[in-house]
Design a protein around this motif. Structure first.
Motif, PDB file in Angstrom:
ATOM      1  N   PRO A  59       0.988  -1.127   0.108  1.00 30.98           N
ATOM      2  CA  PRO A  59       0.095   0.093  -0.026  1.00 30.98           C
ATOM      3  C   PRO A  59       0.915   1.171   0.019  1.00 30.98           C
ATOM      4  O   PRO A  59       0.389   2.267  -0.553  1.00 30.98           O
ATOM      5  CB  PRO A  59      -0.833  -0.242   1.449  1.00 30.98           C
ATOM      6  CG  PRO A  59      -1.050  -1.602   1.728  1.00 30.98           C
ATOM      7  CD  PRO A  59       0.279  -2.133   1.089  1.00 30.98           C
ATOM      8  N   ARG A  60       2.043   1.291   0.687  1.00 31.21           N
ATOM      9  CA  ARG A  60       2.570   2.580   1.048  1.00 31.21           C
ATOM     10  C   ARG A  60       3.515   2.663  -0.430  1.00 31.21           C
ATOM     11  O   ARG A  60       3.668   3.975  -0.892  1.00 31.21           O
ATOM     12  CB  ARG A  60       3.612   2.404   2.124  1.00 31.21           C
ATOM     13  CG  ARG A  60       2.789   2.814   3.409  1.00 31.21           C
ATOM     14  CD  ARG A  60       3.344   2.220   4.673  1.00 31.21           C
ATOM     15  NE  ARG A  60       4.826   2.558   5.045  1.00 31.21           N
ATOM     16  CZ  ARG A  60       5.542   1.692   5.708  1.00 31.21           C
ATOM     17  NH1 ARG A  60       5.159   0.765   6.305  1.00 31.21           N
ATOM     18  NH2 ARG A  60       6.650   2.195   5.873  1.00 31.21           N
ATOM     19  N   ALA A  61       3.798   1.539  -1.087  1.00 31.02           N
ATOM     20  CA  ALA A  61       4.656   1.696  -2.380  1.00 31.02           C
ATOM     21  C   ALA A  61       3.609   2.345  -3.493  1.00 31.02           C
ATOM     22  O   ALA A  61       3.796   3.066  -4.265  1.00 31.02           O
ATOM     23  CB  ALA A  61       4.921   0.267  -2.891  1.00 31.02           C
ATOM     24  N   LEU A  62       2.320   1.855  -3.365  1.00 28.78           N
ATOM     25  CA  LEU A  62       1.286   2.509  -4.239  1.00 28.78           C
ATOM     26  C   LEU A  62       1.280   4.091  -3.931  1.00 28.78           C
ATOM     27  O   LEU A  62       1.067   4.834  -4.891  1.00 28.78           O
ATOM     28  CB  LEU A  62      -0.038   1.886  -4.027  1.00 28.78           C
ATOM     29  CG  LEU A  62      -0.141   0.611  -4.699  1.00 28.78           C
ATOM     30  CD1 LEU A  62      -1.547  -0.142  -4.214  1.00 28.78           C
ATOM     31  CD2 LEU A  62      -0.397   0.654  -6.217  1.00 28.78           C
ATOM     32  N   LEU A  63       0.952   4.419  -2.669  1.00 29.43           N
ATOM     33  CA  LEU A  63       0.719   5.764  -2.127  1.00 29.43           C
ATOM     34  C   LEU A  63       2.014   6.743  -2.791  1.00 29.43           C
ATOM     35  O   LEU A  63       1.563   7.827  -3.335  1.00 29.43           O
ATOM     36  CB  LEU A  63       0.726   6.087  -0.571  1.00 29.43           C
ATOM     37  CG  LEU A  63       0.394   7.362  -0.177  1.00 29.43           C
ATOM     38  CD1 LEU A  63      -0.829   7.765  -0.510  1.00 29.43           C
ATOM     39  CD2 LEU A  63       0.504   7.170   1.457  1.00 29.43           C
ATOM     40  N   ALA A  64       3.154   6.099  -2.457  1.00 26.39           N
ATOM     41  CA  ALA A  64       4.371   7.296  -2.871  1.00 26.39           C
ATOM     42  C   ALA A  64       4.282   7.313  -4.349  1.00 26.39           C
ATOM     43  O   ALA A  64       4.843   8.543  -4.569  1.00 26.39           O
ATOM     44  CB  ALA A  64       5.683   6.402  -2.240  1.00 26.39           C
ATOM     45  N   PHE A  65       3.978   6.578  -5.099  1.00 28.78           N
ATOM     46  CA  PHE A  65       4.016   6.909  -6.534  1.00 28.78           C
ATOM     47  C   PHE A  65       2.727   7.391  -7.339  1.00 28.78           C
ATOM     48  O   PHE A  65       2.577   7.794  -8.422  1.00 28.78           O
ATOM     49  CB  PHE A  65       4.684   5.755  -7.476  1.00 28.78           C
ATOM     50  CG  PHE A  65       6.170   5.596  -6.978  1.00 28.78           C
ATOM     51  CD1 PHE A  65       7.236   6.040  -7.384  1.00 28.78           C
ATOM     52  CD2 PHE A  65       6.286   4.533  -5.861  1.00 28.78           C
ATOM     53  CE1 PHE A  65       8.416   5.778  -7.209  1.00 28.78           C
ATOM     54  CE2 PHE A  65       7.785   4.373  -5.495  1.00 28.78           C
ATOM     55  CZ  PHE A  65       8.816   5.058  -6.170  1.00 28.78           C
ATOM     56  N   LEU A  66       1.849   7.770  -6.293  1.00 23.69           N
ATOM     57  CA  LEU A  66       0.771   8.500  -6.830  1.00 23.69           C
ATOM     58  C   LEU A  66       1.204  10.000  -7.131  1.00 23.69           C
ATOM     59  O   LEU A  66       2.074  10.601  -6.512  1.00 23.69           O
ATOM     60  CB  LEU A  66      -0.409   8.482  -6.002  1.00 23.69           C
ATOM     61  CG  LEU A  66      -1.291   7.199  -5.847  1.00 23.69           C
ATOM     62  CD1 LEU A  66      -2.028   7.148  -4.643  1.00 23.69           C
ATOM     63  CD2 LEU A  66      -1.604   6.676  -7.091  1.00 23.69           C
ATOM     64  N   SER A  67       0.411  10.899  -7.934  1.00 26.82           N
ATOM     65  CA  SER A  67       0.450  12.282  -8.003  1.00 26.82           C
ATOM     66  C   SER A  67       0.038  12.766  -6.501  1.00 26.82           C
ATOM     67  O   SER A  67      -0.612  12.343  -5.787  1.00 26.82           O
ATOM     68  CB  SER A  67      -0.342  12.821  -9.166  1.00 26.82           C
ATOM     69  OG  SER A  67      -2.006  12.642  -8.551  1.00 26.82           O
ATOM     70  N   HIS A  68       0.484  14.004  -6.443  1.00 24.56           N
ATOM     71  CA  HIS A  68       0.300  14.734  -5.118  1.00 24.56           C
ATOM     72  C   HIS A  68      -1.205  14.889  -4.871  1.00 24.56           C
ATOM     73  O   HIS A  68      -1.574  14.620  -3.725  1.00 24.56           O
ATOM     74  CB  HIS A  68       1.051  16.145  -5.032  1.00 24.56           C
ATOM     75  CG  HIS A  68       0.849  16.785  -3.704  1.00 24.56           C
ATOM     76  ND1 HIS A  68       1.568  16.453  -2.414  1.00 24.56           N
ATOM     77  CD2 HIS A  68       0.060  17.902  -3.541  1.00 24.56           C
ATOM     78  CE1 HIS A  68       1.099  17.100  -1.675  1.00 24.56           C
ATOM     79  NE2 HIS A  68       0.398  18.096  -2.111  1.00 24.56           N
ATOM     80  N   ALA A  69      -2.073  15.302  -5.912  1.00 29.01           N
ATOM     81  CA  ALA A  69      -3.231  15.497  -5.864  1.00 29.01           C
ATOM     82  C   ALA A  69      -4.066  14.066  -5.306  1.00 29.01           C
ATOM     83  O   ALA A  69      -5.048  14.046  -4.570  1.00 29.01           O
ATOM     84  CB  ALA A  69      -4.202  15.962  -7.089  1.00 29.01           C
ATOM     85  N   GLU A  70      -3.511  12.960  -5.880  1.00 31.58           N
ATOM     86  CA  GLU A  70      -4.195  11.473  -5.593  1.00 31.58           C
ATOM     87  C   GLU A  70      -3.747  11.441  -4.189  1.00 31.58           C
ATOM     88  O   GLU A  70      -4.508  10.450  -3.603  1.00 31.58           O
ATOM     89  CB  GLU A  70      -3.577  10.438  -6.539  1.00 31.58           C
ATOM     90  CG  GLU A  70      -4.306  10.842  -7.990  1.00 31.58           C
ATOM     91  CD  GLU A  70      -3.400   9.632  -9.051  1.00 31.58           C
ATOM     92  OE1 GLU A  70      -4.330   9.256  -9.799  1.00 31.58           O
ATOM     93  OE2 GLU A  70      -2.256   9.801  -9.107  1.00 31.58           O
TER      94      GLU A  70
END
Length: 257
Positions: free
Chosen positions: A145-156
Motif C-alpha cells: 500500500p505505501r509503495a502505491l501511495l508514494a508513486f501517486l500524484s500529489h493530488a491523488e
C-alpha cells in the motif's frame, strides 16, 4: 420441509441481490430508503444488512450512516476484470519471488483510499492473515500500500489520505509528517519497508509496478517474519523484489524507475 427451506434461502438470496443492485446504482443508501425500495419492514432490512456486513459485502462506516458496497464485493466481477492484465503480467514474478525468498508474495492495486490484494502466492514460512485475497489495507499501512501511495500524484495522495480512517480494524494512522517522510523515502529508494506496523513480528517489502503511461498500476510485495525479510538477506530480497517489479512493469509496457 426441505422445499420450504430452499424457498426461504432463494428469497433471502434474491433480497441480498436486490440490495447490492440498489447500492451499486445509487451509492450509499440509508436503511429506511432500502426498506422502502424493497417493500420490507425496517427491522427485516436491519437483520439482512447485519448479515451482509458480517460477510463483507456491505460496509457501514458510521454507526447510523448509510450503507455502501463492501470492499469484498467490489473485488468481484468488473473490478477483477479491470485488472486481469496486471494480474497475468505479475503472476510469474510473484511465483518467482516465492521460489527465491520463501516469503509470501502479493499483488495489490489501488481502489480509492485502499490497497486491495488482487493476488497472493503462499510462501513456506509464516502466513500473514492481515492481507488475504480480496482483502485491503489503507494506503498508509503495509509495504505494498505505501509503495502505491508514494508513486501517486500529489493530488491523488491528498485525496486518498483524506478518505482513510473509515474502518475500525485498520492499523493506526501515522501523523502527517511521518507519512510525508515515508513517501519521500520510498520514492527515493524505489521500495517501501513495513516492519511490524500491520502485524507485530511480520515485515514486508513493497515495490511499484508501472503501466505504459508511466503511472503506478499496482505494487508487489513479499511478507514474512522480520528476520526472514529484513535480516541478513534484506539486500538480496530488495534486489529480487525490484527485479520482479521491473519485469512486471515491462510486461505492461512500462519501465521501472
Amino acid at each position: 420441509m426441505d422445499r420450504d427451506r430452499d424457498a426461504g434461502g432463494l428469497e433471502l438470496i434474491s433480497k441480498a441481490g436486490a440490495v447490492l443492485e440498489i447500492l451499486e446504482a445509487s451509492g450509499p443508501t440509508g436503511a429506511a430508503e432500502l426498506a422502502a425500495a424493497l417493500g420490507e419492514p425496517l427491522s427485516s432490512v436491519y437483520r439482512l444488512m447485519q448479515s451482509l456486513t458480517a460477510i463483507g459485502w456491505v460496509d457501514r462506516p458510521a454507526k447510523r450512516g448509510p450503507y455502501r458496497l463492501g470492499l469484498t464485493w467490489m473485488t468481484i466481477g468488473g473490478f477483477l476484470e479491470d485488472h486481469l492484465d496486471i494480474r497475468e503480467a505479475c503472476l510469474p514474478a510473484l511465483r518467482s519471488l516465492v521460489a527465491t525468498t520463501g516469503a509470501t508474495s502479493f499483488l495489490c492495486v489501488r481502489r480509492g483510499s485502499r490497497a486491495v490484494c488482487l493476488e497472493r502466492v503462499e510462501g513456506i514460512s509464516v502466513q500473514s492473515l492481515a492481507m488475504q485475497l480480496g482483502g485491503s489495507l489503507p494506503l498508509y499501512a503495509g509495504a505494498a500500500p505505501r509503495a502505491l501511495l508514494a508513486f501517486l500524484s500529489h493530488a491523488e495522495q491528498e485525496d486518498a489520505l483524506a478518505e482513510t480512517g473509515l474502518f475500525r480494524e485498520d492499523p493506526p494512522r501515522p501523523g502527517a509528517a511521518a507519512i510525508d517522510s515515508d513517501i519521500t523515502r520510498t520514492r527515493a529508494q524505489g521500495f517501501a519497508v513495513s516492519d511490524g506496523d500491520v502485524t507485530p513480528g511480520v515485515a514486508a517489502l513493497g515495490a511499484p509496478v508501472f503501466n505504459h503511461r508511466g503511472e503506478v498500476e499496482g505494487a508487489l510485495s513479499i511478507s514474512g517474519l522480520t528476520a526472514q525479510v529484513l535480516g541478513a538477506e534484506v539486500d538480496r530480497n530488495v534486489a529480487l523484489l525490484r527485479q520482479a517489479a521491473a519485469e512486471s512493469s515491462a510486461a505492461l509496457g512500462g519501465e521501472q524507475l
